[in-house]
Motif scaffolding. Structure first.
Motif, PDB file in Angstrom:
ATOM      1  N   UNK A   1      77.185 -33.374   0.518  1.00  0.00           N
ATOM      2  CA  UNK A   1      77.721 -32.200   1.155  1.00  0.00           C
ATOM      3  C   UNK A   1      77.050 -32.211   2.626  1.00  0.00           C
ATOM      4  N   UNK A   2      75.947 -32.119   2.833  1.00  0.00           N
ATOM      5  CA  UNK A   2      75.416 -32.028   3.978  1.00  0.00           C
ATOM      6  C   UNK A   2      75.753 -33.198   5.068  1.00  0.00           C
ATOM      7  N   UNK A   3      75.836 -34.320   4.466  1.00  0.00           N
ATOM      8  CA  UNK A   3      76.339 -35.634   5.520  1.00  0.00           C
ATOM      9  C   UNK A   3      77.859 -35.104   6.055  1.00  0.00           C
ATOM     10  N   UNK A   4      78.674 -34.590   5.030  1.00  0.00           N
ATOM     11  CA  UNK A   4      80.107 -34.487   5.362  1.00  0.00           C
ATOM     12  C   UNK A   4      80.003 -33.156   6.397  1.00  0.00           C
ATOM     13  N   UNK A   5      79.353 -32.006   6.091  1.00  0.00           N
ATOM     14  CA  UNK A   5      79.188 -31.070   6.884  1.00  0.00           C
ATOM     15  C   UNK A   5      78.669 -31.374   8.270  1.00  0.00           C
ATOM     16  N   UNK A   6      77.737 -32.289   8.432  1.00  0.00           N
ATOM     17  CA  UNK A   6      77.226 -32.570   9.672  1.00  0.00           C
ATOM     18  C   UNK A   6      77.909 -33.577  10.578  1.00  0.00           C
ATOM     19  N   UNK A   7      79.349 -34.009   9.943  1.00  0.00           N
ATOM     20  CA  UNK A   7      79.872 -35.289  10.447  1.00  0.00           C
ATOM     21  C   UNK A   7      80.314 -35.029  11.854  1.00  0.00           C
ATOM     22  N   UNK A   8      80.802 -35.989  12.655  1.00  0.00           N
ATOM     23  CA  UNK A   8      81.394 -35.864  14.096  1.00  0.00           C
ATOM     24  C   UNK A   8      82.756 -35.340  13.756  1.00  0.00           C
TER      25      UNK A   8
END
Length: 189
Positions: free
Chosen positions: A73-80
């Motif tokens: 979820x964090x990876x998706x939220x912090x995406x470009x």
């Protein structure tokens, strides 16, 4: 698994219930170093993005282990947000962000200005500003640019620097602080 009433109980729901009660009982640490070294039983990150309108409030570490679903979820939220590209964010950066937030005793979520940046996005930003590094740690998923309404950039930078776990850039004019898990260093004014 189901409980006595037939309601479905998920691992995530169970962890959430545990975490909600454990947050109340979690002691306050005098510095972030102990927190980053595993002294905290629970690690939580709260952020929102003015660019996408999304927010996240998740417990991503419990009892010495990262929670894979929360990291996704964090990876998706912090995406470009410009390209939609994602990368596995370095959890050490998230740890620094969470420890800094805790040190400041802030209740509001961070406003995330930038997390992961694709090489294309980084090159575009670099062409518009001299303050963007050619080999930015943002491109490796190891950095974030953050803001808090209730704290000054000085307070945020001081909290991040107290973690002694990475780079801290203070951008007072633009009202944000850069936090990364690279070599320990600081810059800005």
């Amino acid at each position: 698994m189901t409980n006595d009433t037939g309601t479905m109980i998920t691992r995530r729901g169970l962890l959430g219930a545990f975490a909600a009660t454990a947050l109340i009982a979690t002691p306050t640490y005098s510095n972030a170093f102990g927190f980053l070294r595993g002294a905290g039983d629970i690690r939580r990150i709260k952020m929102y993005s003015g660019r996408t309108g999304e927010s996240i409030d998740t417990i991503y570490w419990v009892e010495g282990e990262y929670i894979k679903e929360a990291l996704k979820e964090i990876n998706h939220f912090m995406r470009d947000w410009r390209s939609g590209d994602t990368v596995n964010m370095d959890p050490r950066t998230v740890d620094i962000m969470a420890a800094s937030h805790r040190l400041m005793d802030a209740s509001e979520p961070y406003m995330m200005l930038s997390g992961y940046r694709s090489p294309k996005t980084n090159a575009m930003l670099r062409s518009k500003s001299g303050g963007v590094a050619r080999n930015s740690l943002h491109m490796k998923g190891q950095a974030a640019d953050l803001r808090l309404k209730s704290r000054s950039t000085g307070q945020m930078a001081k909290a991040a620097a107290a973690c002694a776990s990475g780079g801290v850039g203070k951008y007072s004019r633009s009202n944000f602080v850069h936090m990364d898990c690279g070599p320990v260093r600081s810059w800005g004014g």
